[in-house]
Each structure stands twice: as structure tokens, then as C-alpha cells.
Design an enzyme around this catalytic site. Structure first.
Site, short mmCIF file in Angstrom:
data_model
loop_
_atom_site.label_atom_id
_atom_site.label_comp_id
_atom_site.label_asym_id
_atom_site.label_seq_id
_atom_site.Cartn_x
_atom_site.Cartn_y
_atom_site.Cartn_z
N HIS A 177 13.29 8.88 -3.16
CA HIS A 177 12.29 8.53 -4.90
C HIS A 177 11.84 9.61 -5.33
CE1 HIS A 177 12.82 3.88 -4.32
NE2 HIS A 177 14.32 4.61 -5.25
N GLU A 180 8.19 10.13 -5.98
CA GLU A 180 6.66 9.70 -5.35
C GLU A 180 6.53 10.85 -4.17
OE1 GLU A 180 9.35 5.96 -3.03
OE2 GLU A 180 8.70 5.28 -4.92
N HIS A 303 7.87 6.29 1.29
CA HIS A 303 7.45 6.16 -0.07
C HIS A 303 6.82 6.13 0.12
CE1 HIS A 303 12.17 4.83 -0.77
NE2 HIS A 303 12.14 4.83 0.31
N GLU A 378 5.05 2.88 2.59
CA GLU A 378 4.74 2.61 1.53
C GLU A 378 3.73 3.29 2.00
OE1 GLU A 378 5.77 1.52 -1.38
OE2 GLU A 378 7.79 0.92 -1.49
#
Ligand SMILES: *[C@@H]1O[C@H](CO)[C@@H](O)[C@H](O)[C@H]1NC(C)=O
Ligand SMILES: *[C@@H]1O[C@H](CO)[C@@H](O)[C@H](O)[C@H]1NC(C)=O
Ligand SMILES: *[C@@H]1O[C@H](CO)[C@@H](O)[C@H](O)[C@H]1NC(C)=O
Length: 676
Positions: A177, A180, A303, A378
């Protein structure tokens, strides 16, 4: 129809605006979607100008984070009020977060290693140049691989770090992504650490594991986010729509593709692409993965930023077949992560912790390649709301806690047996059968061969032996076992690959077997925990000159002779916890430079252990005071020193003789010269 066209016209300014997007006075907002009606409404905002989503609406009962422009904020307030949507303004000026983020970027365009800053967000080119140069300076155990090209033609590179082709592997994919950034910054930090760290724990995971790291997968998207629009998430392809760029690469993998939490509309942030693997970046990643997956025990996708560790599935709450292990490993990983800097994380199934997301990379490797440990990290956010914008000074703390957690993850996975080679790849055969007729008259080993962690060696190919029969003959005569098949080397590993032997809890074994060195020539470590051994002598260890680690925990040893380790100068760790030791010979540990872990807990004359060199002199003193050598040991010591004296005199005599003959030679030359 007209309406539709009008709707489309809305997009035009977005699409053709190549100016740098500015978010001055845009508000960041968090809101909760509580019913179907609210969901549809919020979802419709995805198509409108003036709204950008950080967390896109994909279901009822989730929190959405978005950025609203000053021009549309009034409209938004009304919508929210009419539909009873509760929301909170996180900042009045999103741009201020972005300004802080690049404020400390002091150097740009520098491509050499020395000037590369690990604590800043660097461009794609800088990052690729850095890993290429780093690889070149550590080429003996690393290589660069190129998985393919991005849509706009950038070469996507990764690095393989491997000390041994037989090692199991961990695969890391980062920055799929675009916005990120912390994910690639962390991957780059890890690469640097793995190549250069002198920390023993880090060296261990580099020695024992092959690392495949693709630090920046979404090259085009990242560059776009870096230079034009900080909130860009997708790829930059144009094949799906003339009007809107890119697809969400982490909805584009071909397993349960478009099965919820993904959009078929090209202009949304979670657009799954026009087909599975429509994006060259995801296709390249999995084409490469297909060539290495057999070795990969853990797959990690990096991420940000909800501070969570997620495991499959992404599209359903139904548990995977190893969900208990996935949980136990995640638990260990998160505990270690939090212990480092106190950062709070949660873990769980993706749907349970976040929301539905189908077509993700972890689901793909789990579902298609049976990589049964697949996780999404994350990573950190600075504070709730600022999400992807993590101030550069947090890059290294974030990376440190991630490393800590990956190490704990590996340790736990090992404990649960995930790093053993697949059973399918071993075949049964007998390695050595010395005199099968004699089997009842000799020791008979059954080895299970696998990679095991040892304190002083790290992870090495080891034999876990079961002693099938023992007799008075001490000689090891029969070894039976199944070696692993090594796909890289296309051969079975052999006894010569064995670095360590554990013979634990074998109650029938009451002496150190002779002849192990004839079968296993390169043993560096032994573990005899829980056997019945009552005596050890220097002869036992003499064939293993490079021995680094031995453990005799819970045996029946009563004495340690002074010369026990005289042939093993490289020892690092010895463990005699829970024996019956009463007597210890003089200076037994004194001459071993690297020996810094000694455990003598729970013995008759002593109960202490040391973990570092600085404590050694105290231990030696305690031994002198409390564990005087027995008469037998003293006798041997004296004999030894007599022997030493004799040897010493012999050497001295030889030296004197040599000198004598040299002098004679010189005298002869002088005489010759005088005569001339
Ligand atoms: C070595 O690295 C590990 C893992 O990051 C860490 O826990 C440990 O404190 C480090 N040791 C030293 C001496 O810095
Ligand atoms: C994964 O496991 C399934 C079910 O056991 C099997 O059919 C499939 O071939 C495996 N995939 C790979 C790539 O080995
Ligand atoms: C059986 O073992 C004994 C003692 O180790 C040895 O002397 C003898 O030669 C062996 N017999 C055979 C048939 O190998």
C-alpha cells in the site's frame, strides 16, 4: 444517464491534477458505521470529490477514517446529522501532519551507503540503490533478485540473505500500500540489521534462516504518494479505467478474489483490479514466490497503521486449520513487541480485528501454497487519526519492536514444530548398520534429524537420538534415521551435516557413548539431559575439538576432573545443573577464553550459575572453596603435571640441541673464513 455523466465529471479534476495534492485545512474524521443505511451513505462518499478515505467503508459496524476538504465539510456535517452518524474531528489541518513528516528529511538524492538515513523516509530509487550497495558489500551471504517491473516500468528488487541453502526461510513483503511508508522503512532497517548486526541474537536468526525481503513492492504508488499525493494507496495502472488510476494490490491476489471487502469500482480505494493478478506488481511477487515457497515457513506482509498482527482468513471468521498455533505464535510475538517499547498491539483473525478484506497476499500464500504461518503486520501510528503519517523519529523504535516480535514469532513457531522439514520430503533408509547381528551387544541410535536452536550455535541441523539398546560395550555401533531431502542441493543431508546431538531422557544410558565421532564428524554440541550418566572424562570430548556447548542437566555425575575440557578450547557453554557433583578439579574452566555460561546449580558442593565472563572469577573462587578435588582427582592432576614437566623438559632439550648445532655451524663458517 446525464446524472451518470455528471457523476463521472466529478472525477476529472482528481485524475488530471498532477499538481502536488495539498491538504491544508482538510479535516481528519473518524466515524462509526452502525447500520446499513449509514453504510450505503458513507460508501457513496467514496465517489465524491472532497472525501478521501484512510480506512474505507466495507461493512456495518466498523470505524471509518477519512479526510474531508474545507469545501465539503458543511455538506458532510449535514449528511452526518441527517443520518445520525456520530463522528469526531481528529485534526483541523491534515497537511500539518504531512509537513512534520518530511521536515527532518535533510538529504535528498544521495545514493551511497554512508549517507543513507535509516531514520528517514527515502525515495524508491534511494532505497533500491541502498539495498543494492549493501548487498555488494555483503555478497558472501546475500543476493539481489528482481521479481519484475511495476506498471510504470520500475524494477522491483528484493534481497535474499542466506548463510546456508538448507535453512528454512521467512518471506517479507512490504509497502504494497503506497502510503504506508513505515512498512518499507522498517523492511530496509531489517535488511541493514541482518547484513551488519554484531548482536548475537540477530546473528543467530541470520545464520539459521534464509530471508527473502521485498522492501517496496508498490513502487509506482509509493513514488506517487511521495511526490504528489500523500494519501495514495493503490498501484498506478491505467488498464482498468480511463478515468481512475490503479487498483488496490492487496485485494488483487487470486484466492477468494472479490469475496467481500473489495470493490469492483475502479475509482474506489479498495478496487480489486479488473481480474486477479491484473496488477504486474502482485503477479511478479507471486511468480517469484512460486520458486521459493517450499522453503518458506513464515510469510509476513508489512502494513500500517492499526498496531495489529493479523492472520487468515481475511474474508471470513471461520477458523483456519491451525488457528490455535497462529494465535499462540501471534501472542508470543506481540508480547515481545510490547516488551520492547511498550507499544500496544492486538492480534487476531483479520475480519475479527479489522474488517473483511479478500484477495490479500497472506490469504493467497496460505490458501494456495499452504504457507501455514502467514501474517499481516499493521505497524505503528503516531496517534489515533494520523494513521499512515508516522514521524521519522519513530522509524527505528518501530523497527526495533518489529524485529523483537519476529524473533519471538520464530522461536514459538519452532517450538510448535513449524521449522521441521516436511515429512513428505524424507525417506526411510538405514545409514549405518555395523554388524546387525551384534545389535544387542552395542548401542543403537535412532536419530530424528531436524533444525534445532542451540544456545551457542543458533539453529543447526541436529540429531535427536533415542537409544534403542545399550550394553557393556560402549561403542556406538548402529545409527538409524531419516535424513532430510534438501531441494536446493538436490541431495539428502548426511551425517556430516549434523552439528549437534541431543540424547535426552534416555534412562538406559549411563555412560558417554564412544565412537560418536566416527558417525558424526562435525559435532559442536551435545545435550544429555535426563540420562543416567555418572562419569565424564576428557577422553569423551577429545574427538570433538570444536565443541561449543554441552549439557548434562539431571544426570548423576559426581566429579569433574581438572582436564575434562583440555581438548575443547572453544567451549562457550557448559551445563551440569542437577547432578551430584562433590569434587571439581583445579582450573577446570580457567583456560577457556569463550566459556562464559556455566551452570552448576543444584549440586552437592555448589549451586550457582554464571551467564557472563565477568562473573567467572567469583565462580572459580567458589569452586576452590567448596568443591575440593577428591584424592583421586588430585592424583591425576599431579600425574598430569609430572607428565607435563617431562614433556616440557623434552621440548627444552630439543631446543638446546638445535641451538648447539647452529652454533657449531657458525663456528665452522668462521673457521673457513679464517683459513681463506
Ligand atoms: C540483541 O538483539 C536482541 C533482539 O533485538 C535484543 O533483545 C538484545 O537486547 C540485543 N542484545 C544486545 C547486547 O544489544
Ligand atoms: C496445498 O495443500 C493442498 C491440500 O492438501 C494440496 O492439494 C495442494 O497441492 C497443496 N499446494 C501446494 C502448492 O503444495
Ligand atoms: C560383535 O561385537 C564384538 C564386540 O564389539 C566384536 O568383537 C565382534 O567382532 C562383533 N561381531 C561381529 C560379527 O561383527
Amino acid at each position: 444517464m446525464v446524472l451518470k455523466i455528471l457523476k463521472f465529471l466529478f472525477f476529472l479534476p482528481l485524475i488530471f491534477a498532477f499538481d502536488v495534492a495539498n491538504y491544508r485545512n482538510h479535516k481528519a474524521i473518524v466515524l462509526k458505521i452502525e447500520n446499513e443505511n449509514q453504510f450505503n451513505l458513507v460508501k457513496s462518499l467514496e465517489f465524491k470529490q472532497g472525501y478521501r478515505f484512510w480506512i474505507s467503508p466495507v461493512q456495518v459496524n466498523m470505524k471509518v477514517e477519512m479526510v474531508v476538504s474545507p469545501q465539503t465539510y458543511l455538506e458532510f456535517q449535514e449528511l452526518a446529522e441527517d443520518n445520525k452518524i456520530e463522528y469526531q474531528v481528529l485534526t483541523e489541518d491534515v497537511q500539518s501532519w504531512f509537513d512534520d513528516e518530511k521536515a527532518t528529511k535533510t538529504r535528498k538524492g544521495s545514493k551511497d551507503i554512508e549517507n543513507f538515513a535509516l531514520d528517514q523516509y527515502n525515495t524508491f530509487d534511494e532505497i533500491m540503490a541502498f539495498i543494492t550497495e549493501m548487498q555488494a558489500t555483503h555478497s558472501e551471504f546475500s543476493e539481489i533478485f528482481t521479481i519484475g517491473k511495476s506498471f510504470e516500468g520500475r524494477e522491483i528488487k528484493g534481497i535474499k540473505i542466506s548463510k546456508n541453502e538448507n535453512n528454512p526461510a521467512v518471506f517479507i513483503e512490504a509497502n504494497i500500500h503506497a502510503r504506508e511508508w513505515i512498512s518499507s522503512a522498517t523492511a530496509v532497517w531489517l535488511i541493514n540489521e541482518f547484513l551488519t548486526s554484531t548482536n548475537e541474537t540477530v546473528r543467530e536468526v541470520v545464520d539459521g534462516i534464509t530471508w527473502y525481503i521485498v522492501p517496496l513492492l508498490n513502487a509506482d504508488g509509493y513514488e506517487y504518494a511521495y511526490n504528489y499525493d500523500r494519501l495514495w494507496r493503490k498501484t498506478r495502472s491505467t488498464h482498468a479505467s480511463l478515468l481512475c488510476y490503479g487498483a488496490d494490490p492487496n485485494r488483487n491476489f487470486g484466492y477468494h478474489w472479490m469475496n467481500g471487502g473489495a470493490s469492483a469500482v475502479a475509482c474506489t480505494d479498495t478496487f480489486a483490479g479488473k481480474a486477479p493478478f491484473s496488477e504486474p506488481e502482485t503477479k511478479a511477487l507471486m511468480d517469484f514466490y512460486a520458486t521459493v515457497y517450499e522453503k518458506v515457513k513464515i510469510f509476513l506482509s508489512f502494513h500500517s497503521a492499526t498496531q495489529a498482527l493479523l492472520y487468515p482468513w481475511g474474508d471470513t471468521l471461520s477458523p483456519t486449520q491451525n488457528v490455535n498455533d497462529l494465535r499462540a505464535i501471534a501472542d508470543a510475538a506481540i508480547n515481545a513487541l510490547t516488551a520492547r517499547h511498550g507499544t500496544d498491539y492486538v492480534f487476531g483473525n483479520t475480519v475479527e480485528v479489522l474488517y473483511v478484506a479478500s484477495g490479500t497476499s497472506p490469504d493467497y500464500v496460505y490458501g494456495v501454497y499452504n504457507t501455514s504461518l502467514a501474517y499481516t503486520y499493521e505497524m505503528r501510528h503516531a496517534n489515533v487519526g494520523s494513521r499512515f503519517v508516522l514521524p521519522p523519529e519513530q522509524i527505528i523504535p518501530n523497527a526495533e519492536e518489529i524485529l523483537e516480535s519476529i524473533m519471538a514469532m520464530i522461536a514459538k513457531a519452532k517450538e510448535l514444530g513449524y521449522f521441521k522439514m516436511s515429512q513428505l520430503k524424507t525417506v526411510s533408509f538405514i545409514i549405518f548398520t555395523f554388524s546387525l547381528l551384534n545389535i544387542t551387544k552395542s548401542i543403537n541410535f535412532h536419530c530424528t534429524f531436524f533444525d534445532e536452536r542451540w544456545t551457542a550455535l543458533g539453529i543447526v541441523y541436529s540429531c535427536e537420538a533415542e537409544v534403542k539398546s545399550v550394553t557393556k560395550t560402549k561403542n556406538l555401533e548402529v545409527v538409524v534415521g531419516n535424513h532430510q531431502y534438501n531441494t536446493e542441493a538436490e541431495r539428502f543431508l548426511s551425517n556430516d551435516d549434523i552439528k549437534a546431538i541431543s540424547i535426552r531422557e534416555q534412562r538406559n544410558l549411563n555412560y558417554f557413548p564412544e565412537g560418536i565421532d566416527k558417525f558424526f564428524r562435525h559435532v559442536l554440541a551435545f545435550d544429555f539431559e535426563g540420562c543416567q550418566i555418572s562419569e565424564v572424562s576428557s577422553k569423551d570430548f577429545a574427538p570433538f575439538h570444536n565443541l561449543k556447548e554441552i549439557s548434562f542437566v539431571s544426570n548423576k555425575i559426581t566429579e569433574l576432573p581438572h582436564n575434562l575440557f583440555k581438548n575443547n578450547p572453544h567451549l562457550i557453554k557448559v551445563d551440569f545443573e542437577d547432578n551430584w557433583i562433590k569434587h571439581i578439579g583445579h582450573e577446570i574452566f580457567t583456560h577457556h577464553k569463550n566459556l562464559n555460561q556455566i551452570n552448576l546449580v543444584d549440586n552437592v558442593c555448589i549451586s550457582s550459575r554464571i551467564l557472563r565472563k565477568s562473573e567467572k572469577s567469583q565462580l572459580i573462587y567458589d569452586i576452590m572453596v567448596n568443591c575440593p578435588p577428591s584424592l583421586k582427582l588430585l592424583e591425576n592432576e599431579i600425574l598430569d603435571s609430572e607428565r607435563f614437566k617431562t614433556e616440557f623438559l623434552k621440548i627444552e632439550e630439543e631446543k638446546i640441541n638445535q641451538l648447539k648445532s647452529q652454533i657449531e655451524e657458525i663456528e665452522r663458517k668462521i673457521r673457513e673464513m679464517i683459513e681463506e
